[in-house]
Motif scaffolding. Structure first.
Motif: not given
Length: 342
Positions: A40, A194, A196-198, A203-204, A319-321
């Motif tokens: 991550a 890791a 997505e930061d969903c 949360q990730v 990750h993260p989007s």
């Protein structure tokens, strides 16, 4: 670091993903392999043993299990949803064939966020049964995760066993993919890269399938859900480059990887993507008979029969989007370099 490693390290620098792993080689073994980056953006460095969410690379692995069932006479490519699933008899999908589902010509719509209004497995499967088709079967290729959810149900019914044990028995065990499977245990989740930061989960995500429909289905589905380390996906690539002799008879594998939809512009095998006439997801460097599959999380497996080579690329580009598109250029550059690797 090799030229491939340099390309993937540059992709991280451009924030296309936090980490990447790769392997390029032949049936005899890898010519180049490695990893770069972190699990991550704020995580530890990759060690090469991580689990990656394969996303839609699940589809051809399920497809290999389906073709093994066909070869054993447990499933018929001309068999229909209504034949294998009593709930579908008499409905508008009763006549959809296994072949149409494998080639994405069933007429079912592409990506539908059924999870938003159907938060249980039972409700989501009923919504799938009632989902209006987008077109008549056989007239167009529309990539459909919904079609592969249905295909997974058909395979379970034909085999009389759950999809996860079916895939393990017919694909993972014969290839020695000992760390590949659905729903990683606690130790597996601790090794997972890791995604997505969903917003939906708040949360990730790491170690739980990224695809939300697959989450509602319990993490096991025909379209997504498999996790695997580089070594296992490498084994898959080597087997495919050698004709998947551990899994299928030569004529079955040839049928699976042949182009079945050339008249519809988008080239599809049975569960495999091809070098589309309107552009390939891995770029133009591979031969016209090459086949493979990509995954939404940034994964791919591709094989060029003309050279006998496979190329595995694993990243966490969501990750993260999920909105980043940097993987497109990286994937093309990676496969162009892989095609000329000596």
């Amino acid at each position: 670091m090799s030229a491939l490693g340099d390309i993937l390290a540059a992709g991280r620098t451009r924030r296309a993903y936090s980490g990447a792993a790769w392997s390029v080689g032949t049936a005899a073994g890898p010519l180049d392999r490695g990893w770069t980056g972190t699990r991550a953006w704020d995580g530890p460095a990759l060690t090469g043993d991580e689990l990656w969410d394969l996303a839609s690379v699940t589809k051809p692995v399920v497809g290999l299990a389906v073709m093994a069932l066909v070869e054993r006479g447990a499933l018929d490519l001309a068999g229909t949803a209504g034949q294998y699933l009593p709930a579908y008899r008499g409905g508008d999908k009763a006549g959809l064939t296994v072949h149409q589902l494998l080639t994405h010509t069933s007429g079912l719509p592409g990506q539908v966020r059924l999870y938003r209004e159907h938060p249980t497995r039972e409700a989501l499967l009923e919504a799938l049964r009632l989902l209006p088709p987008r077109s008549a079967p056989g007239v167009r290729v529309e990539y459909s995760s919904q079609g592969f959810i249905l295909l997974g149900l058909i395979a379970e019914s034909a085999a009389g066993e759950p999809l996860d044990t079916l895939v393990d028995r017919l694909v993972c065990v014969p290839l020695g993919m000992k760390d590949t499977g659905f729903n990683p245990d606690a130790a597996g989740r601790a090794r997972a890269v890791a995604t997505e930061d969903c917003p939906w989960r708040g949360q990730v995500v790491a170690g739980e399938v990224h695809d939300e429909n697959a989450v509602v289905l319990g993490g096991v589905a025909g379209h997504a859900g498999l996790f695997a380390p580089l070594a296992d996906v490498e084994r898959l690539g080597q087997s495919l480059a050698g004709g998947a002799k551990e899994l299928l008879r030569p004529e079955t594998f040839a049928l699976m990887t042949a182009a079945h939809t050339d008249t519809l512009a988008l080239r599809r095998g049975l569960a495999w993507q091809g070098q589309d006439l309107v552009g390939s997801p891995v770029g133009p460097s591979l031969g016209p008979d090459s086949f493979g599959h990509t995954g939404f999380t940034g994964t791919s497996v591709w094989v060029d029969p003309a050279t006998g080579r496979y190329a595995v690329l694993l990243t966490n580009r969501v990750h993260p989007s999920r909105d980043g598109e940097g993987i497109v250029a990286v994937r093309h550059a990676f496969h162009t370099a892989a095609a000329t690797l000596t």
